[in-house]
Design a protein around this motif. Sequence first.
Motif, PDB file in Angstrom:
ATOM      1  N   ASP A   1       0.795  -1.241   0.032  1.00  0.00           N
ATOM      2  CA  ASP A   1       0.132  -0.017  -0.122  1.00  0.00           C
ATOM      3  C   ASP A   1       0.760   1.318  -0.024  1.00  0.00           C
ATOM      4  OD1 ASP A   1      -2.081  -1.623   0.133  1.00  0.00           O
ATOM      5  OD2 ASP A   1      -2.651  -1.483   2.235  1.00  0.00           O
ATOM      6  N   ARG A   2       1.913   1.374   0.360  1.00  0.00           N
ATOM      7  CA  ARG A   2       2.560   2.524   0.672  1.00  0.00           C
ATOM      8  C   ARG A   2       3.525   2.782  -0.685  1.00  0.00           C
ATOM      9  NH1 ARG A   2       0.141   1.659   4.730  1.00  0.00           N
ATOM     10  NH2 ARG A   2       0.503   2.541   6.790  1.00  0.00           N
ATOM     11  N   SER A   3       3.935   3.962  -0.566  1.00  0.00           N
ATOM     12  CA  SER A   3       5.021   4.413  -1.893  1.00  0.00           C
ATOM     13  C   SER A   3       6.338   4.426  -1.422  1.00  0.00           C
ATOM     14  CB  SER A   3       4.772   5.762  -2.475  1.00  0.00           C
ATOM     15  OG  SER A   3       3.371   5.726  -2.849  1.00  0.00           O
ATOM     16  N   VAL A   4       6.733   4.480  -0.136  1.00  0.00           N
ATOM     17  CA  VAL A   4       7.860   4.642   0.472  1.00  0.00           C
ATOM     18  C   VAL A   4       8.012   4.012   1.912  1.00  0.00           C
ATOM     19  CG1 VAL A   4       9.695   6.168   1.485  1.00  0.00           C
ATOM     20  CG2 VAL A   4       8.449   6.906  -0.654  1.00  0.00           C
ATOM     21  N   LEU A   5       8.872   3.143   2.012  1.00  0.00           N
ATOM     22  CA  LEU A   5       9.392   2.647   3.209  1.00  0.00           C
ATOM     23  C   LEU A   5      10.937   2.985   3.841  1.00  0.00           C
ATOM     24  CD1 LEU A   5       8.204  -1.168   2.986  1.00  0.00           C
ATOM     25  CD2 LEU A   5       7.101   0.637   3.623  1.00  0.00           C
ATOM     26  N   TYR A   6      10.822   3.730   4.837  1.00  0.00           N
ATOM     27  CA  TYR A   6      11.977   4.426   5.231  1.00  0.00           C
ATOM     28  C   TYR A   6      12.389   3.366   6.504  1.00  0.00           C
ATOM     29  CZ  TYR A   6      15.055   8.188   6.693  1.00  0.00           C
ATOM     30  OH  TYR A   6      16.180   9.082   6.834  1.00  0.00           O
ATOM     31  N   VAL A   7      13.560   2.573   6.354  1.00  0.00           N
ATOM     32  CA  VAL A   7      14.038   1.639   7.463  1.00  0.00           C
ATOM     33  C   VAL A   7      15.391   2.310   7.984  1.00  0.00           C
ATOM     34  CG1 VAL A   7      15.232  -0.615   7.518  1.00  0.00           C
ATOM     35  CG2 VAL A   7      13.377  -0.051   5.609  1.00  0.00           C
ATOM     36  N   THR A   8      15.039   2.281   9.217  1.00  0.00           N
ATOM     37  CA  THR A   8      16.035   3.196  10.063  1.00  0.00           C
ATOM     38  C   THR A   8      16.210   2.253  11.331  1.00  0.00           C
ATOM     39  OG1 THR A   8      16.595   5.220  11.245  1.00  0.00           O
ATOM     40  CG2 THR A   8      14.282   4.686  11.180  1.00  0.00           C
ATOM     41  N   GLY A   9      17.271   2.752  12.000  1.00  0.00           N
ATOM     42  CA  GLY A   9      17.726   2.275  13.314  1.00  0.00           C
ATOM     43  C   GLY A   9      19.159   2.411  13.674  1.00  0.00           C
ATOM     44  N   LYS A  10      19.381   1.823  14.697  1.00  0.00           N
ATOM     45  CA  LYS A  10      21.021   2.235  15.343  1.00  0.00           C
ATOM     46  C   LYS A  10      22.188   1.360  14.252  1.00  0.00           C
ATOM     47  CE  LYS A  10      24.095   0.934  19.141  1.00  0.00           C
ATOM     48  NZ  LYS A  10      25.030   0.213  18.485  1.00  0.00           N
ATOM     49  N   GLY A  11      23.229   2.184  14.015  1.00  0.00           N
ATOM     50  CA  GLY A  11      24.041   1.472  13.322  1.00  0.00           C
ATOM     51  C   GLY A  11      24.652  -0.093  13.708  1.00  0.00           C
ATOM     52  N   GLY A  12      24.879  -1.006  12.789  1.00  0.00           N
ATOM     53  CA  GLY A  12      25.027  -2.385  13.177  1.00  0.00           C
ATOM     54  C   GLY A  12      23.935  -3.299  13.446  1.00  0.00           C
TER      55      GLY A  12
ATOM     56  N   GLU B   1      11.851  11.648  -5.654  1.00  0.00           N
ATOM     57  CA  GLU B   1      11.831  11.715  -6.962  1.00  0.00           C
ATOM     58  C   GLU B   1      11.537  10.248  -7.511  1.00  0.00           C
ATOM     59  OE1 GLU B   1      13.520  11.303 -11.083  1.00  0.00           O
ATOM     60  OE2 GLU B   1      14.408  10.663  -9.512  1.00  0.00           O
ATOM     61  N   LEU B   2      12.449   9.411  -7.055  1.00  0.00           N
ATOM     62  CA  LEU B   2      11.999   8.017  -7.186  1.00  0.00           C
ATOM     63  C   LEU B   2      10.720   7.407  -7.285  1.00  0.00           C
ATOM     64  CD1 LEU B   2      15.422   6.606  -5.785  1.00  0.00           C
ATOM     65  CD2 LEU B   2      14.892   6.502  -8.372  1.00  0.00           C
ATOM     66  N   ALA B   3       9.959   7.822  -6.256  1.00  0.00           N
ATOM     67  CA  ALA B   3       8.802   7.559  -5.763  1.00  0.00           C
ATOM     68  C   ALA B   3       7.436   8.177  -6.637  1.00  0.00           C
ATOM     69  CB  ALA B   3       8.336   7.638  -4.468  1.00  0.00           C
ATOM     70  N   GLN B   4       8.018   9.174  -7.528  1.00  0.00           N
ATOM     71  CA  GLN B   4       6.999   9.885  -8.437  1.00  0.00           C
ATOM     72  C   GLN B   4       6.380   9.014  -9.844  1.00  0.00           C
ATOM     73  OE1 GLN B   4       5.610  12.614  -6.867  1.00  0.00           O
ATOM     74  NE2 GLN B   4       7.154  11.848  -5.464  1.00  0.00           N
ATOM     75  N   PRO B   5       5.427   9.405 -10.206  1.00  0.00           N
ATOM     76  CA  PRO B   5       4.911   8.601 -11.543  1.00  0.00           C
ATOM     77  C   PRO B   5       5.523   9.375 -12.606  1.00  0.00           C
ATOM     78  CG  PRO B   5       3.241  10.383 -10.498  1.00  0.00           C
ATOM     79  CD  PRO B   5       4.346  10.034  -9.525  1.00  0.00           C
ATOM     80  N   GLN B   6       6.104  10.446 -12.337  1.00  0.00           N
ATOM     81  CA  GLN B   6       7.013  11.398 -13.506  1.00  0.00           C
ATOM     82  C   GLN B   6       8.213  11.679 -12.944  1.00  0.00           C
ATOM     83  OE1 GLN B   6       4.295  14.755 -14.691  1.00  0.00           O
ATOM     84  NE2 GLN B   6       3.481  13.186 -16.476  1.00  0.00           N
TER      85      GLN B   6
ATOM     86  N   ASN C   1      13.755   7.788 -17.364  1.00  0.00           N
ATOM     87  CA  ASN C   1      13.773   6.838 -16.390  1.00  0.00           C
ATOM     88  C   ASN C   1      12.445   6.096 -16.091  1.00  0.00           C
ATOM     89  OD1 ASN C   1      16.450   7.539 -16.133  1.00  0.00           O
ATOM     90  ND2 ASN C   1      15.889   8.990 -14.192  1.00  0.00           N
ATOM     91  N   ARG C   2      12.700   4.657 -15.633  1.00  0.00           N
ATOM     92  CA  ARG C   2      11.675   4.038 -15.157  1.00  0.00           C
ATOM     93  C   ARG C   2      10.878   4.377 -13.821  1.00  0.00           C
ATOM     94  NH1 ARG C   2      16.086   0.946 -14.033  1.00  0.00           N
ATOM     95  NH2 ARG C   2      16.035  -0.083 -15.997  1.00  0.00           N
ATOM     96  N   THR C   3       9.779   4.052 -13.688  1.00  0.00           N
ATOM     97  CA  THR C   3       8.884   4.418 -12.716  1.00  0.00           C
ATOM     98  C   THR C   3       8.877   3.104 -11.592  1.00  0.00           C
ATOM     99  OG1 THR C   3       6.845   4.146 -13.525  1.00  0.00           O
ATOM    100  CG2 THR C   3       7.512   6.153 -13.523  1.00  0.00           C
ATOM    101  N   TYR C   4       8.724   3.461 -10.488  1.00  0.00           N
ATOM    102  CA  TYR C   4       8.442   2.571  -9.389  1.00  0.00           C
ATOM    103  C   TYR C   4       7.200   2.591  -8.477  1.00  0.00           C
ATOM    104  CZ  TYR C   4      13.441   2.050 -10.557  1.00  0.00           C
ATOM    105  OH  TYR C   4      14.517   1.780 -11.198  1.00  0.00           O
ATOM    106  N   ASP C   5       6.800   1.134  -8.080  1.00  0.00           N
ATOM    107  CA  ASP C   5       5.779   1.433  -7.233  1.00  0.00           C
ATOM    108  C   ASP C   5       6.008   1.516  -5.630  1.00  0.00           C
ATOM    109  OD1 ASP C   5       4.015   0.433  -9.267  1.00  0.00           O
ATOM    110  OD2 ASP C   5       4.967  -1.436  -9.386  1.00  0.00           O
ATOM    111  N   LEU C   6       7.436   1.007  -5.502  1.00  0.00           N
ATOM    112  CA  LEU C   6       7.650   1.213  -3.827  1.00  0.00           C
ATOM    113  C   LEU C   6       9.278   1.518  -3.988  1.00  0.00           C
ATOM    114  CD1 LEU C   6       7.201   0.975  -0.773  1.00  0.00           C
ATOM    115  CD2 LEU C   6       7.825  -1.694  -1.054  1.00  0.00           C
ATOM    116  N   VAL C   7       9.561   2.300  -2.978  1.00  0.00           N
ATOM    117  CA  VAL C   7      10.895   2.963  -2.647  1.00  0.00           C
ATOM    118  C   VAL C   7      11.200   2.471  -1.253  1.00  0.00           C
ATOM    119  CG1 VAL C   7      12.554   4.649  -2.608  1.00  0.00           C
ATOM    120  CG2 VAL C   7      10.747   5.003  -4.280  1.00  0.00           C
TER     121      VAL C   7
END
Length: 309
Positions: free
Chosen positions: A15-26, A133-138, A144-150
């Motif tokens: 369902d989402r366009s962007v997943l932001y994966v974060t956390g402590k280093g390592g 920009e990677l998540a945009q339909p244009q 450049n190709r378009t993506y459903d999920l970044v």
Amino acid sequence: MPPTRVPYVDALLRDRSVLYVTGKGGVGKTTVAAALGLAAARTGRRTIVCEVAEQDRMSRAFARQGVRSEQEVELAEGLWAITIDPQAALEEWLAKQVGGTALKVLGHSHAFQYFVAAAPGAKELITIAKVWELAQPQRWSSGNRTYDLVVVDAPASGHGIGMLTTPRTFGEIARVGPIRRQAYKVSELLSDPARTAYVGVALPEEMPVTETIELEARLQREIGLSFDAVVMNAMWPERFSSADVTKLRAAPREGAVRAALEVHERVKAQRAHVRRLEGATDAPVTSLPFVFESDLERDHYHQLADAFA
């Protein structure tokens, strides 16, 4: 214990366009980001995983050509990867905004290059703008190709949150013009829970769990959102039942018996850390198994992606 299969992670992938994966280093952010990307690609969504540092871990694991700055390299069917170079992203954005002679002048201007390098948050802004920009339909470049999920393999904890706040900061400073417009477009995407989801990554240890709890509190303060999911990475399997442990404790503490009890205690401690995290966050917590290999390969990522099926 096998990795938990959970519908909420599947929903985020679909369902989402962007997943932001974060956390402590390592803690294994890159591993989790790659597994999420592969799981999303399996659903038929065209997916790209963004690395913000030139680590090139994913392409090595998938045995493909190295991921280079601003090159979108296909790693598997439906899955691409890119390492974002702020300078290249800036030049691409300028080409969209001004183009022609003005772009050449700015691109060769030492004063402008110095400003970009020295301005606090400028590199973070253009990096997160490239994610947008990677998540945009244009795209900025029409070819450049378009993506459903970044899927963003974000910087460690503090730097990762700082990157999220730069668009709003620059938008307030710029007041008018293309920088302000671009900054607010990015900020709107990052603060929209219908389009962007935040995934925390932790290890089943005291300090990473504490820092994950603190990271979510900062995310709430800075962005106004909480984690949509938390992945507890590198969980050891629970091999012994209560009856097995009772028998082991009654046996002489030598060799394999002692080793088995040490493994049991470690697994028990890991489960306690999971319960602590579950008690401190409203986000669903799922687990990924520990991979007993020094270097992850393609098959390992497929196994981890099964947890997000």
